[in-house]
Design an enzyme around this catalytic site. Structure first.
Site, PDB file in Angstrom:
ATOM      1  N   HIS A 106       0.814  -1.221   0.000  1.00  0.00           N
ATOM      2  CA  HIS A 106       0.000   0.000   0.000  1.00  0.00           C
ATOM      3  C   HIS A 106       0.845   1.267   0.000  1.00  0.00           C
ATOM      4  CE1 HIS A 106       0.815  -1.135   4.182  1.00  0.00           C
ATOM      5  NE2 HIS A 106       0.738   0.164   4.478  1.00  0.00           N
ATOM      6  N   GLU A 119      -9.290  -5.939   6.970  1.00  0.00           N
ATOM      7  CA  GLU A 119      -9.970  -6.252   8.235  1.00  0.00           C
ATOM      8  C   GLU A 119     -11.432  -5.821   8.155  1.00  0.00           C
ATOM      9  OE1 GLU A 119      -8.372  -7.936  10.434  1.00  0.00           O
ATOM     10  OE2 GLU A 119      -6.385  -7.692   9.558  1.00  0.00           O
ATOM     11  N   GLU A 147      -2.547   2.962  17.788  1.00  0.00           N
ATOM     12  CA  GLU A 147      -1.643   3.534  16.774  1.00  0.00           C
ATOM     13  C   GLU A 147      -1.338   5.002  17.050  1.00  0.00           C
ATOM     14  OE1 GLU A 147      -0.131   1.552  14.843  1.00  0.00           O
ATOM     15  OE2 GLU A 147      -1.400  -0.149  15.389  1.00  0.00           O
TER      16      GLU A 147
END
Length: 522
Positions: free
Chosen positions: A177, A208, A226
């Site tokens: 990506h 996901e 994150e």
């Protein structure tokens, strides 16, 4: 091409071939070695043993396994036992566990990557959205996760639309990506993030099944982790910490653990001074500071209620705009004039909704007003409703996007119009069991459908497709549920001393009258 990229692609190819990247099959010694290498344990073992890089011996493998077991709180044996393999197969963050100062494990459970932000306001921008979760939910849940960190340090993560102003770029991607760390399909690596720097990023694996609730993979929970990385925290060895590498059960209401709080405060308190919202607001509650607006409490009849492109929940009433906290209550610094945020927008709005990442739409009479990034009016608007949404009538009561499939619902009287890829479908409001006609507002928020009619509020279960059944039944009062008016209503309901005296006087007079009547009968 960068060697680290080739190495990562090779590891993923081997793990995928072995069927372990997504945690779907058993993990053998080869795939375990690839796992340990990917997350920094092999390099850490070689460094600890004073061995040259890429020296993948059995002794290095044993040392790396021991370090992994120690980090994860497992029994340290150096053997690839069943419990160790089970932890390796859990969904997790793609950031390495052993990196930088983390090589020499610390007495503190949290760890710092090394870099920190030198400014108090960090701007982020979404550069790619999910195919699984609506853009407005992605924005609101990410914002909620960012605000949880900002409760404890004087650093704010603020969304922007301009790519040039963004310090952090956030996107969803699949497999290769655009960075040296490809994703691996469902279940394995959920996301990864960089440390603070000029090209900081947060990436989520769009293979996901992202959700905003307890089904699938909860986005807020992963975003909370994150964001910790992008603020400068490494993985923690505390299994209860948000910054632990693997993910436990879905928890859309997850809060920071004391280990996370200690870690982030150690990074920023010296730089920007000690800070927490609890200290600023003078309260220990987890709820944001709110105010009681007398006008809203005395007359809770509103014009519209919706969430904007930043996920903020807003109420319009008579030309005024109120920001509403997720748990209810009016946010400080409100009310504001509607025109302050959306220039030229009429004050009398009948319906409003945010349509994914396309903009926010306001309906009044036969007109539609559209506003895009930075609340700028879209070119050519206002337009007639018939031009923008053919077949939808004027003077609708409410409107919302059903982000499950991108459908738009417009409500008027006892009917609704569903718009998706063609002429609208007209149906009866009674197709929504328990929801009345003549709605005041309909909106999607926190992954749920909400309906308001006058001062009655209905929470709708999208799975069972009925009004939620709860100990305190629906409908509930809008004023107490959303505007925080319970305290105001209690004060209003509490009699004054004069009223108390009058009440007691009336009671005594009635009692005396009954006594006199009874005596006369005798």
């Amino acid at each position: 091409m960068d060697n680290s990229y080739l190495r990562t692609v090779f590891l993923l190819a081997v793990m995928s071939w072995l069927g372990t990247a997504g945690g779907k099959h058993d993990m053998n010694e080869m795939s375990a070695m690839m796992y340990l290498d990917r997350y920094g344990y092999m390099d850490a073992a070689m460094e600890k043993m004073n061995m040259s890089a890429n020296n993948y011996t059995h002794d290095v493998m044993v040392m790396a396994t021991r370090q992994f077991q120690s980090f994860m709180g497992l029994k340290v044996t150096g053997n690839l036992d069943r419990e160790t393999k089970a932890v390796m197969m859990k969904p997790r963050c793609g950031v390495k566990d052993m990196m930088g100062p983390a090589y020499s494990r610390r007495s503190k459970r949290y760890a710092h990557i090394g870099n920190v932000w030198e400014m108090r306001t960090v701007y982020y921008k979404f550069t790619g959205y999910s195919r699984k979760l609506a853009a407005n939910l992605v924005r609101s849940e990410f914002k909620r996760a960012a605000e949880e960190w900002s409760r404890y340090v004087n650093v704010r993560l603020v969304p922007v639309w301009s790519r040039r102003r963004a310090n952090v770029r956030v996107k969803f991607g699949r497999m290769n990506h655009g960075d040296p760390w490809p994703f691996d399909g469902p279940y394995g690596v959920l996301a990864h993030a960089s440390q603070p720097h000029s090209e900081a990023f947060v990436h989520f694996d769009d293979d996901e099944k992202w959700t905003a609730n307890r089904r699938g993979r909860n986005f807020y929970q992963t975003a909370l982790h994150e964001i910790g990385h992008v603020l400068g925290l490494d993985h923690s060895t505390d299994k209860d910490a948000v910054m632990f590498p693997t993910v436990g059960e879905n928890n859309p209401e997850l809060k920071l653990h004391p280990d996370d709080i200690n870690g982030i405060k150690a990074l920023y308190d010296r730089r920007f001074g000690r800070f927490s919202l609890e200290e600023e607001w003078g309260q220990t509650s987890q709820k944001p500071a709110t105010i009681i607006d007398k006008e809203l409490c005395e007359n809770p009849q509103i014009d519209v209620m919706f969430s904007d492109m930043n996920g903020e929940l807003l109420v319009f009433k008579g030309g005024k705009m109120y920001g509403i906290a997720p748990e209810g209550g009016v946010l400080p610094h409100y009310p504001q004039s509607i025109s302050e945020r959306w220039p030229e927008l009429p004050s009398e709005i009948q319906a409003a909704f945010t349509y994914s990442d396309r903009g926010t739409y306001f309906l009044t009479g036969s007109e539609v007003w559209k506003y895009e990034e930075n609340n700028q009016r879209a070119k050519g608007f206002p337009k007639l409703i018939e031009e923008v949404f053919p077949g939808v009538p004027s003077d609708v009561d409410a409107a919302m996007e059903w982000e499950m499939d991108g459908s738009l619902f417009f409500f008027k009287g006892d009917n609704f119009w569903c718009v998706k890829n063609g002429p609208p479908f007209k149906g009866s409001i009674f197709s929504w069991p328990g929801i009345p006609g003549n709605l005041t507002a309909a909106f999607r928020y926190m992954g749920n459908s909400h309906f308001i009619s006058g001062n009655s509020y209905y929470l709708f279960d999208d799975v069972s497709f009925e009004v939620v059944r709860a100990e305190i039944p629906y409908p509930r009062n809008v004023s107490s549920t959303w505007f925080g008016c319970s305290e105001f209503e209690e004060k209003k309901a509490t009699p004054t001393s004069e009223a108390h005296c009058l009440q007691h006087t009336v009671t005594l007079m009635l009692t005396f009258s009954v006594f006199v009547v009874s005596r006369s009968i005798q």
